[in-house]
Design an enzyme around this catalytic site. Structure first.
Site, short mmCIF file in Angstrom:
data_model
loop_
_atom_site.label_atom_id
_atom_site.label_comp_id
_atom_site.label_asym_id
_atom_site.label_seq_id
_atom_site.Cartn_x
_atom_site.Cartn_y
_atom_site.Cartn_z
N HIS A 42 0.84 -1.19 0.00
CA HIS A 42 0.00 0.00 0.00
C HIS A 42 0.89 1.26 0.00
CE1 HIS A 42 -3.26 -2.54 2.10
NE2 HIS A 42 -3.78 -2.17 0.95
N CYS A 100 -2.97 0.54 9.81
CA CYS A 100 -4.08 -0.34 9.36
C CYS A 100 -5.02 -0.75 10.47
CB CYS A 100 -3.58 -1.63 8.76
SG CYS A 100 -1.91 -1.74 8.33
#
Ligand code: CIR
Length: 253
Positions: free
Chosen positions: A161, A248
């Site tokens: 990511h 996250c």
């Protein structure tokens, strides 16, 4: 400053979470302990934390950041690029209704995981990765612009990511690792460059004046402190085994 946070307790199935390399299975009990220290830290930093129950059906569901973008003006439920994660969005609408009137949605074939979105005030950088495609990013940009915000797309080559390799630490400062050291749009910021062997620590997390840094990355910690930030060290070893990091594990808004 953030006021609210939403986290999801890890499910036992996290031991089968998606991972790009095999560094061992997460120890579930230890993951629970690390998650609860993380949650307590968010509370200590002044956040009101909502803790959602585990979703056994979805091994990666504790990485709740990926399934929604919570801005000052609206919330957006994403459309995860990883097929096994798509169902994680189902229960979110009702949860977000507790905080937002304005809730939008990304739809297939568009895919977006919020690990690919980095916020700088009212501007957002959106990574185009294996999980976030151009169609998804364009849907997100339309939603943000409709709500008075802006966004820039950033292509990714190697990282999972965008925020696996770059974090916004406020005060115009970025923590930058790997491929993002060359990214033009990041060069206008004050950049703290992360050494190759500490690249995981690029996913550090600014919350209300402090920076959460993963345990075991002393050089990066020192660089962040030298740039004037106070740090809090948290052990997230069990989440790292399934490619998860500090950001996250929560939604913050
Ligand atoms: C996944 O591959 O989707 C999870 N195992 C890890 C997600 C990490 N999320 C993030 O960096 N925002």
């Amino acid at each position: 400053m953030f006021k609210y946070s939403i986290v999801r307790t890890p499910a036992w199935s996290i031991i089968n979470g998606l991972r790009s390399s095999d560094t061992g299975q997460p120890d579930y009990m230890l993951a629970l302990e690390q998650h609860s220290t993380y949650t307590a830290t968010l509370k200590r930093l002044g956040l009101e934390v909502k803790i959602l129950p585990p979703l056994e059906k979805y091994p990666d569901s504790t990485f709740i950041e990926d399934v929604a973008l919570c801005t000052k003006k609206c919330a957006v439920i994403t459309s995860p690029g990883a097929e096994s994660r798509r169902g994680e969005t189902e229960s979110l609408y009702t949860v977000l209704l507790g905080y937002y009137k304005n809730i939008e949605k990304i739809t297939l074939p568009g895919t977006v995981e919020t690990g690919d979105i980095m916020m700088d005030g009212d501007h957002f950088f959106i990574g185009i990765s294996k999980r976030t495609n151009i169609e998804g990013a364009d849907q997100m940009i339309r939603i943000l612009e409709k709500n008075g915000m802006t966004a820039t797309k950033v292509p990714l080559k190697n990282m999972l990511h965008l925020k696996s390799g770059v974090s916004f630490l406020e005060n115009n400062t970025l923590l930058v690792a790997g491929e993002f050291k060359q990214t033009e749009v990041f060069k206008k910021f004050k950049r703290i460059l992360v050494d190759e062997e500490e690249s995981y620590a690029a996913n550090s997390l600014w919350i209300n004046g402090k920076v959460l840094v993963p345990e075991g990355f002393p050089k990066t910690r020192k660089k962040i402190e030298s740039a004037g930030f106070e740090t809090i060290i948290l052990d997230v070893s069990e989440f790292r085994k399934v490619d998860g990091g500090l950001s996250c594990l929560s939604l913050r808004f």
